[in-house]
Design an enzyme around this catalytic site. Structure first.
Site, PDB file in Angstrom:
ATOM      1  CB  SER A 101      -4.143  20.469  -9.690  1.00  0.00           C
ATOM      2  OG  SER A 101      -3.909  21.191 -10.890  1.00  0.00           O
ATOM      3  CE  LYS A 144      -1.103  23.264  -8.947  1.00  0.00           C
ATOM      4  NZ  LYS A 144      -0.941  22.747 -10.326  1.00  0.00           N
TER       5      LYS A 144
END
Length: 223
Positions: A101, A144
Site C-alpha cells: 500500500s 498511511k
C-alpha cells in the site's frame, strides 16, 4: 719511712677499648638497586590481570546481592519489563512494516519504520506526515499518509474514478491514504480515522544493514 708504691689505676683498672669495625664501602647505585629490600613492581600484564579479577569479583558480588533473593530478582524483572514497555509504547522504537500500500515509499517486505510514539493521538501531526495507526475496521495496525486534518476538505474518491465528491474532515479525525492508491485500504474505504487511533509518527524507513532514509514531509518546504 719510704712511701709505698701504688700502681696507677690508669694502667691496671682501665676498661679495654672496643675494637673499631671498618666502615663498609659505599654501595654502587646499581648494586643498591639490585639488592634493595623493596618489593618489585608488578608487570603491566599482572596489573591488568589483577584489575580484571577485581572487576569480575565486584560484578559477581553485585549480581549476587541483586539476584540473591527471589523477591529482589522478581522486582528487578518487573522494573526492566516496565521500562521496556514505556520505551516501546511511548518513546521511539522500530517496527517491521510490510505490504504494497505504500509503494514506492516503502518496500513490500523487509522494511522497518522508526516510529516516534510521542505523537500518539495525532499530537504534532501535519498533512503529509506518515503515521502508524490502528485500523478502525479490525485489530491490525497500519501505516498511511495524512491527507487531511480536522476542518480540511478532501476528495473522497481517487482522481482516476472521475468522482468529485468532497467532504470536510470532522473534528478529532484525520483522513489517511496510501501512496499506492490501487493497493491501499484507507479512509476511502472506512472514512475519517479518529485521532485517538493514531499511534505515532514515522521518522525513518530502513532495511537492516542495507539502507536508511529519513522520512520527509513533501508538504513542508525543504530547509
Amino acid at each position: 719511712m719510704p712511701p709505698r708504691f701504688r700502681p696507677s689505676p690508669s694502667i691496671f683498672n682501665s676498661s679495654p677499648r672496643p675494637l673499631l669495625t671498618p666502615k663498609p664501602p659505599h654501595p654502587h647505585p646499581l648494586n643498591r638497586r639490585l639488592t634493595s629490600n623493596k618489593p618489585a613492581k608488578p608487570l603491566l600484564t599482572q596489573r591488568l590481570h589483577a584489575l580484571a579479577q577485581r572487576i569480575q569479583l565486584g560484578a559477581r558480588a553485585r549480581t549476587s546481592r541483586l539476584l540473591g533473593h527471589p523477591l529482589r530478582a522478581l522486582a528487578f524483572a518487573v522494573k526492566f519489563l516496565a521500562f521496556g514497555h514505556l520505551v516501546m509504547e511511548y518513546g521511539i522504537w522500530p517496527r517491521a512494516v510490510a505490504g504494497p500500500s505504500m509503494l514506492p515509499t516503502i518496500a513490500v517486505a523487509g522494511s522497518w519504520a522508526l516510529i516516534d510514539f510521542t505523537h500518539r493521538f495525532g499530537r504534532g501531526v501535519q498533512v503529509g506526515d506518515l503515521v502508524a495507526y490502528h485500523i478502525p475496521i479490525n485489530t491490525q495496525s497500519g501505516l498511511k499518509r495524512v491527507l487531511g486534518m480536522p476542518g480540511d476538505y478532501v476528495l473522497v474518491d481517487t482522481p482516476e474514478t472521475g468522482g468529485d465528491t468532497m467532504i470536510q474532515v470532522p473534528p478529532g479525525h484525520c483522513w489517511l491514504i496510501g501512496d499506492n492508491l490501487d493497493a491501499s485500504r484507507d479512509s476511502r474505504l472506512f472514512g475519517p480515522v479518529p485521532l485517538g487511533l493514531v499511534r505515532g509518527k514515522i521518522l525513518a524507513i530502513f532495511q537492516p544493514f542495507r539502507s536508511f532514509e529519513w522520512v520527509k514531509n513533501p508538504m513542508q518546504p525543504s530547509s
